[in-house]
Design an enzyme around this catalytic site. Sequence first.
Site, PDB file in Angstrom:
ATOM      1  N   CYS A 113       0.818  -1.111   0.023  1.00 29.05           N
ATOM      2  CA  CYS A 113       0.084  -0.074   0.042  1.00 29.05           C
ATOM      3  C   CYS A 113       0.648   1.286   0.029  1.00 29.05           C
ATOM      4  CB  CYS A 113      -0.852  -0.007   1.291  1.00 29.05           C
ATOM      5  SG  CYS A 113      -0.151   0.050   2.752  1.00 29.05           S
ATOM      6  N   ARG A 134      -3.294  -0.630   5.415  1.00 28.69           N
ATOM      7  CA  ARG A 134      -3.893  -1.770   4.551  1.00 28.69           C
ATOM      8  C   ARG A 134      -3.016  -2.818   4.388  1.00 28.69           C
ATOM      9  NH1 ARG A 134      -5.231   2.107  -0.423  1.00 28.69           N
ATOM     10  NH2 ARG A 134      -3.262   2.944   0.605  1.00 28.69           N
ATOM     11  N   ASP A 168      -8.158   4.043   1.105  1.00 29.29           N
ATOM     12  CA  ASP A 168      -7.171   4.184   2.264  1.00 29.29           C
ATOM     13  C   ASP A 168      -8.027   4.757   3.515  1.00 29.29           C
ATOM     14  OD1 ASP A 168      -5.268   5.085   3.638  1.00 29.29           O
ATOM     15  OD2 ASP A 168      -4.184   6.131   1.978  1.00 29.29           O
TER      16      ASP A 168
HETATM   17  P1  4NP Z   1      -1.902   2.917   4.031  1.00 28.61           P
HETATM   18  O1  4NP Z   1      -2.347   4.273   4.684  1.00 28.61           O
HETATM   19  O2  4NP Z   1      -1.378   3.040   2.966  1.00 28.61           O
HETATM   20  O3  4NP Z   1      -2.986   2.033   3.909  1.00 28.61           O
HETATM   21  O4  4NP Z   1      -0.740   2.323   5.001  1.00 28.61           O
HETATM   22  C1  4NP Z   1      -1.468   5.285   4.676  1.00 28.61           C
HETATM   23  C2  4NP Z   1      -0.934   5.423   6.004  1.00 28.61           C
HETATM   24  C3  4NP Z   1       0.029   6.854   6.043  1.00 28.61           C
HETATM   25  C4  4NP Z   1      -0.011   7.629   5.041  1.00 28.61           C
HETATM   26  C5  4NP Z   1      -0.902   7.497   4.090  1.00 28.61           C
HETATM   27  C6  4NP Z   1      -1.754   6.391   3.829  1.00 28.61           C
HETATM   28  N1  4NP Z   1       0.762   8.747   5.093  1.00 28.61           N
HETATM   29  O5  4NP Z   1       0.598   9.759   4.524  1.00 28.61           O
HETATM   30  O6  4NP Z   1       1.398   8.929   6.261  1.00 28.61           O
END
Ligand code: 4NP
Length: 152
Positions: free
Chosen positions: A9, A15, A123
């Site tokens: 992800c 995710r 997300d």
């Molecule tokens: P993930 O969600 O891609 O599902 O882990 C996110 C977690 C953190 C961030 C973006 C998406 N971030 O910008 O820090």
Amino acid sequence: MKTKILMVCLGNICRSPLAEGILTAMINPDNVAVDSAGTGNWHVGDKPDKRSITVALKNGIDITQQRGKQFSTYDYEIYDHIFVMDATNYSDVIKLATSHTEKAKVSMILDEIFPGEAVDVPDPYYGGDTGFDNVYAMLYTACEKIVSRLAI
Ligand code: 4NP
């Protein structure tokens, strides 16, 4: 030889850690290795998001030992299958492929449920807990399909 699977992800804290934990709970670790990574580097070394830890625990899965890592082109040499969560992850990961064989390892995880429809796992980072429940349910169904399609 073990089948090696990578879940990807953006941050590797919401995710893909859930996808890793869910699939790991469904397979025999003697035959299959599952890991996860983010296309971004902000959370390298971090534990998963508390909300992902909570929804996993609620479903009997402990993901607290996981630590964030960033996807790299070297992962193409290690893994047999790379499942990405959304279309942005897909283009970021495909950009780093150096051959057709590498590209063929990458697919969107919800293609397992909705083939060819390019459906994103939303997300949940900026939303509430319901988002995490929804993501868990989608990933659970997708992982069941992966287990049966790959016969792992
Ligand atoms: P993930 O969600 O891609 O599902 O882990 C996110 C977690 C953190 C961030 C973006 C998406 N971030 O910008 O820090």
